[in-house]
Write a protein that holds these residues in place. Structure first.
Motif, short mmCIF file in Angstrom:
data_model
loop_
_atom_site.label_atom_id
_atom_site.label_comp_id
_atom_site.label_asym_id
_atom_site.label_seq_id
_atom_site.Cartn_x
_atom_site.Cartn_y
_atom_site.Cartn_z
N GLN A 13 -3.64 6.98 3.52
CA GLN A 13 -3.41 5.83 2.89
C GLN A 13 -4.28 5.93 1.49
O GLN A 13 -5.32 6.35 1.73
N TYR A 15 -6.43 1.24 -3.31
CA TYR A 15 -5.78 0.66 -4.21
C TYR A 15 -6.58 1.13 -5.70
O TYR A 15 -7.78 1.09 -5.64
N THR A 45 0.71 -0.99 0.01
CA THR A 45 -0.07 -0.10 0.00
C THR A 45 0.80 1.27 -0.13
O THR A 45 2.04 1.42 0.56
N LYS A 46 0.36 2.15 -0.57
CA LYS A 46 1.15 3.72 -0.58
C LYS A 46 0.52 4.62 0.32
O LYS A 46 -0.67 4.38 0.45
N TYR A 47 1.47 5.04 1.10
CA TYR A 47 1.02 6.02 2.42
C TYR A 47 1.52 7.58 2.06
O TYR A 47 2.72 7.64 1.60
N VAL A 88 5.52 10.12 -0.16
CA VAL A 88 5.05 8.94 -0.42
C VAL A 88 5.71 7.56 -0.20
O VAL A 88 6.71 7.56 -1.08
N LEU A 89 5.28 6.68 0.53
CA LEU A 89 5.90 5.48 0.65
C LEU A 89 5.20 4.60 0.34
O LEU A 89 4.15 4.47 0.54
N GLU A 90 5.87 3.24 -0.13
CA GLU A 90 4.98 1.97 -0.59
C GLU A 90 5.39 0.82 0.68
O GLU A 90 6.71 0.55 0.55
N TYR A 147 10.46 3.94 -0.81
CA TYR A 147 10.52 5.72 -1.15
C TYR A 147 9.70 5.46 -2.74
O TYR A 147 10.16 5.03 -3.65
N VAL A 148 8.82 6.33 -2.66
CA VAL A 148 7.96 6.39 -4.19
C VAL A 148 8.12 7.95 -4.57
O VAL A 148 8.80 8.14 -5.61
#
Length: 113
Positions: free
Chosen positions: A106, A109, A2-4, A78-80, A40-41
């Motif tokens: 969050q 999806y 999930t990306k946060y 943004v982190l995954e 890291y995104v």
């Protein structure tokens, strides 16, 4: 995974002027740690010197923004990650480096993202 979104408003950072470089260095170190961990995104800060605009479907550009979002500013990362707990752990690291609490959200999806 999930990306946060981990974020904070600019005015919330609390440190003495002489601590500025330390805050920069610590913040960059946490981001590098996230990159090294492969989570890291994207990250960055809103350029508050550039005013926002709204762009309509027909291409019309209107100065300003929605009333409920007029205060969007500050830093964003943004982190995954595999879990909310892990996201909270990373948010705490960023909070320590940036000298302020972080907001954690969050992303839903989307198979096309």
């Amino acid at each position: 995974m999930t990306k946060y979104l981990i974020s904070f408003p600019s005015g919330e950072m609390q440190f003495r002027p002489e601590e500025f470089q330390t805050v920069v260095d610590e913040s960059h170190a946490v981001i590098q740690e996230a990159k090294d961990a492969g989570v890291y995104v994207f990250g960055g800060g809103i350029d508050e010197s550039v005013p926002p605009v709204r762009v309509a479907a027909d291409g019309t550009v209107t100065e300003g923004t929605y009333p409920q979002t007029r205060q969007i500013e500050g830093g964003y990362t943004v982190l995954e990650l595999p879990s909310r707990e892990e996201a909270e752990r990373w948010a705490a690291k960023i909070a320590a480096a940036c000298r302020c609490p972080q907001e954690l959200r969050q992303f839903g999806y989307d198979p096309m993202s």
